[in-house]
Scaffold this active site. Structure first.
Site, mmCIF file in Angstrom:
data_model
loop_
_atom_site.group_PDB
_atom_site.id
_atom_site.type_symbol
_atom_site.label_atom_id
_atom_site.label_comp_id
_atom_site.label_asym_id
_atom_site.label_seq_id
_atom_site.Cartn_x
_atom_site.Cartn_y
_atom_site.Cartn_z
ATOM 1 N N ARG A 26 0.849 -1.217 0.000
ATOM 2 C CA ARG A 26 0.000 0.000 0.000
ATOM 3 C C ARG A 26 0.876 1.256 0.000
ATOM 4 O O ARG A 26 0.968 1.947 -1.000
ATOM 5 C CB ARG A 26 -0.943 -0.029 1.215
ATOM 6 C CG ARG A 26 -2.089 0.974 1.137
ATOM 7 C CD ARG A 26 -1.698 2.397 1.534
ATOM 8 N NE ARG A 26 -1.275 2.513 2.921
ATOM 9 C CZ ARG A 26 -0.771 3.631 3.441
ATOM 10 N NH1 ARG A 26 -0.618 4.711 2.710
ATOM 11 N NH2 ARG A 26 -0.385 3.665 4.703
ATOM 12 N N ASP A 27 1.548 1.525 1.119
ATOM 13 C CA ASP A 27 2.328 2.761 1.226
ATOM 14 C C ASP A 27 3.442 2.777 0.181
ATOM 15 O O ASP A 27 3.796 3.825 -0.372
ATOM 16 C CB ASP A 27 2.924 2.856 2.643
ATOM 17 C CG ASP A 27 3.301 4.269 3.057
ATOM 18 O OD1 ASP A 27 3.623 5.086 2.178
ATOM 19 O OD2 ASP A 27 3.288 4.555 4.265
ATOM 20 N N HIS A 218 4.846 4.255 12.824
ATOM 21 C CA HIS A 218 5.018 4.201 11.358
ATOM 22 C C HIS A 218 6.014 5.301 10.986
ATOM 23 O O HIS A 218 5.668 6.477 11.046
ATOM 24 C CB HIS A 218 3.644 4.429 10.733
ATOM 25 C CG HIS A 218 3.593 4.567 9.248
ATOM 26 N ND1 HIS A 218 2.936 3.659 8.440
ATOM 27 C CD2 HIS A 218 4.057 5.521 8.401
ATOM 28 C CE1 HIS A 218 3.012 4.052 7.178
ATOM 29 N NE2 HIS A 218 3.690 5.181 7.130
ATOM 30 N N HIS A 220 9.064 7.011 8.417
ATOM 31 C CA HIS A 220 9.728 7.109 7.107
ATOM 32 C C HIS A 220 11.176 7.518 7.360
ATOM 33 O O HIS A 220 11.452 8.321 8.261
ATOM 34 C CB HIS A 220 8.996 8.113 6.214
ATOM 35 C CG HIS A 220 7.723 7.564 5.650
ATOM 36 N ND1 HIS A 220 7.587 7.168 4.336
ATOM 37 C CD2 HIS A 220 6.534 7.291 6.241
ATOM 38 C CE1 HIS A 220 6.360 6.694 4.143
ATOM 39 N NE2 HIS A 220 5.702 6.758 5.282
ATOM 40 N N CYS A 251 3.816 9.346 0.718
ATOM 41 C CA CYS A 251 2.500 9.853 0.338
ATOM 42 C C CYS A 251 2.650 10.819 -0.834
ATOM 43 O O CYS A 251 3.355 11.818 -0.721
ATOM 44 C CB CYS A 251 1.862 10.572 1.530
ATOM 45 S SG CYS A 251 0.313 11.380 1.106
ATOM 46 N N ASN A 260 9.436 4.491 3.525
ATOM 47 C CA ASN A 260 9.268 4.037 4.915
ATOM 48 C C ASN A 260 10.573 3.431 5.407
ATOM 49 O O ASN A 260 11.438 3.052 4.616
ATOM 50 C CB ASN A 260 8.226 2.909 4.966
ATOM 51 C CG ASN A 260 6.835 3.377 4.649
ATOM 52 O OD1 ASN A 260 6.546 3.743 3.519
ATOM 53 N ND2 ASN A 260 5.967 3.357 5.628
HETATM 54 N N1 COA Z 1 -13.309 4.654 -3.676
HETATM 55 C C1 COA Z 1 -13.443 4.904 -4.999
HETATM 56 N N2 COA Z 1 -13.838 6.072 -5.502
HETATM 57 C C2 COA Z 1 -14.151 7.033 -4.621
HETATM 58 C C3 COA Z 1 -14.051 6.847 -3.245
HETATM 59 C C4 COA Z 1 -13.591 5.601 -2.771
HETATM 60 N N3 COA Z 1 -13.420 5.339 -1.477
HETATM 61 N N4 COA Z 1 -14.427 7.991 -2.633
HETATM 62 C C5 COA Z 1 -14.750 8.856 -3.594
HETATM 63 N N5 COA Z 1 -14.574 8.269 -4.800
HETATM 64 C C6 COA Z 1 -14.768 8.861 -6.113
HETATM 65 C C7 COA Z 1 -16.119 9.509 -6.294
HETATM 66 O O1 COA Z 1 -17.061 8.583 -6.757
HETATM 67 C C8 COA Z 1 -15.821 10.546 -7.345
HETATM 68 O O2 COA Z 1 -15.695 9.924 -8.585
HETATM 69 P P1 COA Z 1 -16.088 10.677 -9.941
HETATM 70 O O3 COA Z 1 -15.183 11.873 -10.021
HETATM 71 O O4 COA Z 1 -15.843 9.684 -10.996
HETATM 72 O O5 COA Z 1 -17.518 11.070 -9.750
HETATM 73 C C9 COA Z 1 -14.414 11.010 -6.956
HETATM 74 O O6 COA Z 1 -13.837 9.921 -6.237
HETATM 75 C C10 COA Z 1 -14.437 12.228 -6.091
HETATM 76 O O7 COA Z 1 -15.313 11.997 -5.006
HETATM 77 P P2 COA Z 1 -15.527 13.005 -3.806
HETATM 78 O O8 COA Z 1 -16.495 12.422 -2.842
HETATM 79 O O9 COA Z 1 -15.808 14.382 -4.358
HETATM 80 O O10 COA Z 1 -14.148 12.944 -3.106
HETATM 81 P P3 COA Z 1 -12.955 13.941 -3.176
HETATM 82 O O11 COA Z 1 -12.612 14.386 -4.549
HETATM 83 O O12 COA Z 1 -13.215 14.963 -2.140
HETATM 84 O O13 COA Z 1 -11.776 12.951 -2.680
HETATM 85 C C11 COA Z 1 -11.044 11.058 -1.427
HETATM 86 C C12 COA Z 1 -11.800 12.341 -1.421
HETATM 87 C C13 COA Z 1 -10.682 10.707 0.002
HETATM 88 C C14 COA Z 1 -11.873 9.941 -2.021
HETATM 89 C C15 COA Z 1 -9.772 11.191 -2.280
HETATM 90 O O14 COA Z 1 -9.117 12.363 -1.943
HETATM 91 C C16 COA Z 1 -8.835 10.026 -2.104
HETATM 92 O O15 COA Z 1 -9.129 8.914 -2.466
HETATM 93 N N6 COA Z 1 -7.658 10.271 -1.571
HETATM 94 C C17 COA Z 1 -6.712 9.217 -1.330
HETATM 95 C C18 COA Z 1 -5.474 9.781 -0.825
HETATM 96 C C19 COA Z 1 -4.474 8.705 -0.505
HETATM 97 O O16 COA Z 1 -4.707 7.514 -0.602
HETATM 98 N N7 COA Z 1 -3.287 9.177 -0.137
HETATM 99 C C20 COA Z 1 -2.204 8.345 0.193
HETATM 100 C C21 COA Z 1 -2.381 7.613 1.451
HETATM 101 S S1 COA Z 1 -2.015 8.537 2.883
HETATM 102 ZN ZN ZN Z 2 3.604 6.271 5.367
#
Ligand code: COA
Ligand code: ZN
Length: 333
Positions: A26-27, A218, A220, A251, A260
């Site tokens: 994942r990370d 955790h 890095h 990230c 990490n």
């Molecule tokens: N799984 C899949 N798709 C998701 C989802 C999830 N858990 N949550 C939201 N989405 C999709 C929505 O359906 C939407 O899709 P579309 O543009 O095709 O309609 C899009 O993502 C945006 O949704 P929204 O509710 O407006 O979310 P957002 O744009 O505010 O984003 C997160 C919020 C959390 C979903 C997004 O920022 C994210 O996934 N971040 C991950 C960050 C990450 O993993 N970082 C590294 C680890 S620390």
């Molecule tokens: Zn990390």
């Protein structure tokens, strides 16, 4: 002050088993530009499953647009061969992610939010209050499904954009999640800003305030302090550590993030200290070789490159001759 008389006595290290959580799937992979094909991910995670980890963070149920490298989350989670005793967890940012994770049969939700308001917005596009609201609902979803919940609190030791994050704010978020009934919290040093003194103080304080929570550290290794921070967390009584095979990770939404602490380096440290961790370094090296081939680049782990300190190198080819000559000269005076 001489080095043999430290200002404060060194606290004893834990005698209990040390639990390692592998986070490279994942990370690690979230930070890679290549997409590792699903079949290869599954085979590699199956290899990891046999190595003695307590937990493997398999993937992320986040937006595939945010983290394209993990867009095959469902398939990977469903296809891995599960070894009894290993907890298969995944990152979950919201209810939608929780529903996907339940369908794919995770054992645990690893919820994510940041102790830094700025990083929370950059990474998750929500205010901290919005994140806490959505994660409260997500926790209820897990509880209804009978699943365990861990919360990974990013930037708990500092934020690359804000700087220091007050320890009191971190403790407050931990207390709020404990109030929801989560089982564990991971204090994440997302961009390697922690130092050992800070780690000892923060981990000790939170462990004292939340004796019922399973606390994980955790780190890095962004500034070379990863091993020292693991040691400081051990001194605080922490027995659970996230680590990433080969030292990959970071990230994509945290400026300056790098890998990490490497699993091989942490296992080597634990074994040097005589602590209870029996993971085989040779088998970890083999799994790191698989990973290196999948990524097509070298891995930053120090032990991966140098080998453990107990590996002996062969003598130089002219060693015998050199020794005879030196002994003859010594005898001649
Ligand atoms: N799984 C899949 N798709 C998701 C989802 C999830 N858990 N949550 C939201 N989405 C999709 C929505 O359906 C939407 O899709 P579309 O543009 O095709 O309609 C899009 O993502 C945006 O949704 P929204 O509710 O407006 O979310 P957002 O744009 O505010 O984003 C997160 C919020 C959390 C979903 C997004 O920022 C994210 O996934 N971040 C991950 C960050 C990450 O993993 N970082 C590294 C680890 S620390
Ligand atoms: Zn990390």
């Amino acid at each position: 002050m001489s080095p043999t008389s430290p200002a404060t006595p060194i606290p004893p290290l834990p005698t209990a088993r040390i639990h390692l959580h592998e986070v490279a799937p994942r990370d690690g992979l979230q930070m890679e530009s290549v997409f590792v094909p699903t079949d290869d991910k599954v085979a590699w995670i199956d290899q990891l499953s046999t190595l003695g980890y307590s937990k493997i963070e398999v993937t992320s149920f986040v937006s595939p647009a945010a983290i394209p490298a993990l867009r095959d989350a469902e398939e990977v989670m469903r296809r891995i061969a599960r070894v009894p005793g290993v907890v298969y967890t995944a990152l979950v940012p919201n209810v939608r992610g929780g529903e996907r994770a339940i369908d794919a049969r995770v054992n645990e939700f690893n919820l994510v939010m940041s102790a830094s308001a700025t990083h929370n917005l950059a990474n998750l596009r929500m205010t901290q209050a919005q994140s806490f609201g959505t994660l409260s609902q997500t926790t209820r979803l897990a509880q209804q499904a009978g699943l365990a919940v861990n919360v990974s609190l990013s930037c708990a030791f500092g934020c690359p954009m804000e700087g220091d994050v007050p320890a009191a704010a971190v403790a407050d978020w931990v207390a709020r999640f404990a109030g929801l009934g989560v089982q564990g919290v991971t204090l994440c040093d997302t961009t390697g800003m922690a130092d050992p003194g800070q780690v000892l103080a923060l981990c000790s304080a939170i462990a004292q305030q939340q004796p019922e929570l399973a606390l994980t550290a955790h780190f890095h290794d962004t500034r070379g302090l990863g091993g020292a921070n693991v040691f400081a967390a051990l001194q605080a009584g922490i027995t659970r550590f996230d680590a990433s095979l080969g030292g990959i990770g970071g990230c994509p939404y945290a400026p300056g993030a790098s890998g990490n602490v490497a699993t091989e380096d942490v296992v080597h440290l634990l074994q040097c200290l005589g602590l209870c961790c029996e993971m085989p370094l040779d088998d970890l090296a083999a799994a790191a070789q698989t990973l290196q081939a999948l990524l097509g680049h070298g891995l930053p782990s120090a032990v991966g490159r140098a080998g453990p300190r107990w590996r002996h190198h062969p003598l130089p080819p002219d060693f015998q001759q050199t020794r005879e000559r030196a002994l003859a000269r010594e005898a001649a005076g």
